[in-house]
Write a protein that holds these residues in place. Structure first.
Motif, PDB file in Angstrom:
ATOM      1  N   LEU A 165       1.021  -1.099  -0.005  1.00  0.00           N
ATOM      2  CA  LEU A 165       0.113  -0.007  -0.156  1.00  0.00           C
ATOM      3  C   LEU A 165       0.712   1.321  -0.037  1.00  0.00           C
ATOM      4  O   LEU A 165       1.702   1.351   0.925  1.00  0.00           O
ATOM      5  CB  LEU A 165      -0.868   0.014   1.226  1.00  0.00           C
ATOM      6  CG  LEU A 165      -1.694   1.390   1.460  1.00  0.00           C
ATOM      7  CD1 LEU A 165      -2.716   1.599   0.263  1.00  0.00           C
ATOM      8  CD2 LEU A 165      -2.370   1.131   2.874  1.00  0.00           C
ATOM      9  N   GLN A 166       0.617   2.029  -0.987  1.00  0.00           N
ATOM     10  CA  GLN A 166       1.687   3.131  -1.167  1.00  0.00           C
ATOM     11  C   GLN A 166       0.667   4.506  -1.134  1.00  0.00           C
ATOM     12  O   GLN A 166      -0.264   4.414  -1.687  1.00  0.00           O
ATOM     13  CB  GLN A 166       2.218   3.403  -2.482  1.00  0.00           C
ATOM     14  CG  GLN A 166       3.265   4.412  -2.641  1.00  0.00           C
ATOM     15  CD  GLN A 166       3.961   4.441  -3.919  1.00  0.00           C
ATOM     16  OE1 GLN A 166       3.699   3.488  -4.826  1.00  0.00           O
ATOM     17  NE2 GLN A 166       4.441   5.527  -4.354  1.00  0.00           N
ATOM     18  N   GLN A 167       0.846   5.294  -0.110  1.00  0.00           N
ATOM     19  CA  GLN A 167       0.131   6.404   0.432  1.00  0.00           C
ATOM     20  C   GLN A 167       0.862   7.642   0.955  1.00  0.00           C
ATOM     21  O   GLN A 167       2.124   7.339   1.353  1.00  0.00           O
ATOM     22  CB  GLN A 167      -1.097   6.054   1.233  1.00  0.00           C
ATOM     23  CG  GLN A 167      -0.711   5.542   2.542  1.00  0.00           C
ATOM     24  CD  GLN A 167      -1.972   5.052   3.530  1.00  0.00           C
ATOM     25  OE1 GLN A 167      -3.027   4.987   2.784  1.00  0.00           O
ATOM     26  NE2 GLN A 167      -1.553   4.681   4.622  1.00  0.00           N
ATOM     27  N   ILE A 168       0.257   8.655   1.277  1.00  0.00           N
ATOM     28  CA  ILE A 168       0.764   9.576   2.107  1.00  0.00           C
ATOM     29  C   ILE A 168       0.416   9.555   3.466  1.00  0.00           C
ATOM     30  O   ILE A 168      -0.943   9.294   3.669  1.00  0.00           O
ATOM     31  CB  ILE A 168       0.442  11.018   1.323  1.00  0.00           C
ATOM     32  CG1 ILE A 168       0.977  11.347   0.108  1.00  0.00           C
ATOM     33  CG2 ILE A 168       0.992  12.048   2.527  1.00  0.00           C
ATOM     34  CD1 ILE A 168       2.491  11.155  -0.199  1.00  0.00           C
ATOM     35  N   SER A 169       1.211   9.467   4.464  1.00  0.00           N
ATOM     36  CA  SER A 169       0.749   9.332   5.760  1.00  0.00           C
ATOM     37  C   SER A 169       0.056  10.602   6.202  1.00  0.00           C
ATOM     38  O   SER A 169       0.543  11.789   6.104  1.00  0.00           O
ATOM     39  CB  SER A 169       2.126   8.961   6.650  1.00  0.00           C
ATOM     40  OG  SER A 169       1.762   9.222   8.161  1.00  0.00           O
ATOM     41  N   GLU A 170      -1.115  10.389   6.768  1.00  0.00           N
ATOM     42  CA  GLU A 170      -1.794  11.745   7.270  1.00  0.00           C
ATOM     43  C   GLU A 170      -1.031  12.173   8.595  1.00  0.00           C
ATOM     44  O   GLU A 170      -1.285  13.503   8.573  1.00  0.00           O
ATOM     45  CB  GLU A 170      -3.274  11.323   7.559  1.00  0.00           C
ATOM     46  CG  GLU A 170      -4.141  10.891   6.432  1.00  0.00           C
ATOM     47  CD  GLU A 170      -5.599  10.406   6.820  1.00  0.00           C
ATOM     48  OE1 GLU A 170      -5.897  10.666   8.043  1.00  0.00           O
ATOM     49  OE2 GLU A 170      -6.328   9.721   5.932  1.00  0.00           O
ATOM     50  N   GLN A 171      -0.619  11.353   9.362  1.00  0.00           N
ATOM     51  CA  GLN A 171       0.091  11.776  10.547  1.00  0.00           C
ATOM     52  C   GLN A 171       1.116  12.414  10.299  1.00  0.00           C
ATOM     53  O   GLN A 171       1.481  13.602  10.720  1.00  0.00           O
ATOM     54  CB  GLN A 171       0.333  10.577  11.589  1.00  0.00           C
ATOM     55  CG  GLN A 171       0.760  11.215  12.751  1.00  0.00           C
ATOM     56  CD  GLN A 171       1.286   9.629  13.787  1.00  0.00           C
ATOM     57  OE1 GLN A 171       0.849   8.731  13.370  1.00  0.00           O
ATOM     58  NE2 GLN A 171       1.659   9.928  15.018  1.00  0.00           N
ATOM     59  N   PHE A 172       1.979  12.293   9.430  1.00  0.00           N
ATOM     60  CA  PHE A 172       3.379  12.771   9.249  1.00  0.00           C
ATOM     61  C   PHE A 172       3.276  13.586   7.786  1.00  0.00           C
ATOM     62  O   PHE A 172       4.445  14.205   7.720  1.00  0.00           O
ATOM     63  CB  PHE A 172       4.510  11.768   9.270  1.00  0.00           C
ATOM     64  CG  PHE A 172       4.263  11.077  10.685  1.00  0.00           C
ATOM     65  CD1 PHE A 172       5.103  11.482  11.715  1.00  0.00           C
ATOM     66  CD2 PHE A 172       4.174   9.703  10.711  1.00  0.00           C
ATOM     67  CE1 PHE A 172       5.253  10.878  12.873  1.00  0.00           C
ATOM     68  CE2 PHE A 172       4.232   8.835  11.774  1.00  0.00           C
ATOM     69  CZ  PHE A 172       4.464   9.759  12.761  1.00  0.00           C
ATOM     70  N   GLN A 173       2.464  13.430   7.089  1.00  0.00           N
ATOM     71  CA  GLN A 173       2.532  14.177   5.665  1.00  0.00           C
ATOM     72  C   GLN A 173       3.895  13.861   4.977  1.00  0.00           C
ATOM     73  O   GLN A 173       4.463  14.560   4.352  1.00  0.00           O
ATOM     74  CB  GLN A 173       2.178  15.478   5.993  1.00  0.00           C
ATOM     75  CG  GLN A 173       0.995  16.007   6.518  1.00  0.00           C
ATOM     76  CD  GLN A 173      -0.183  15.729   5.427  1.00  0.00           C
ATOM     77  OE1 GLN A 173      -0.202  15.862   4.372  1.00  0.00           O
ATOM     78  NE2 GLN A 173      -1.086  14.939   5.993  1.00  0.00           N
TER      79      GLN A 173
END
Length: 83
Positions: free
Chosen positions: A24-32
């Protein structure tokens, strides 16, 4: 351990000489920041080793090795609804 497919995966990493890595490749909401998550399944031999250690009163350990340096990582366990 073997990498396994999981419901949230949206890509597969490949490299010569390596098995495919569902991820799963995504942008971490917590760390942007970019985040890649993969799912791994214990082999029967690894499960037996862990169970034998528990029966002997020991606490099993899992090691993580990252080639090229140690970025921030997170390991966790969740109920397996994959298989």
């Amino acid at each position: 351990m073997m990498p396994v497919e999981f419901p949230e995966q949206n890509c597969t990493y490949t490299a010569e000489g390596c098995m495919p890595l569902p991820a799963l490749q995504q942008i971490s909401e917590q760390f942007q920041a970019p985040e890649v998550t993969s799912c791994w399944e214990l082999s029967d031999e690894e499960l037996i080793l862990i169970l034998n250690q528990i029966r002997a009163g020991q606490r099993p350990a899992i090691f993580l090795s990252v080639v090229g340096g140690q970025p921030p990582v997170a390991l966790w366990v969740r109920e397996n609804d994959i298989t």
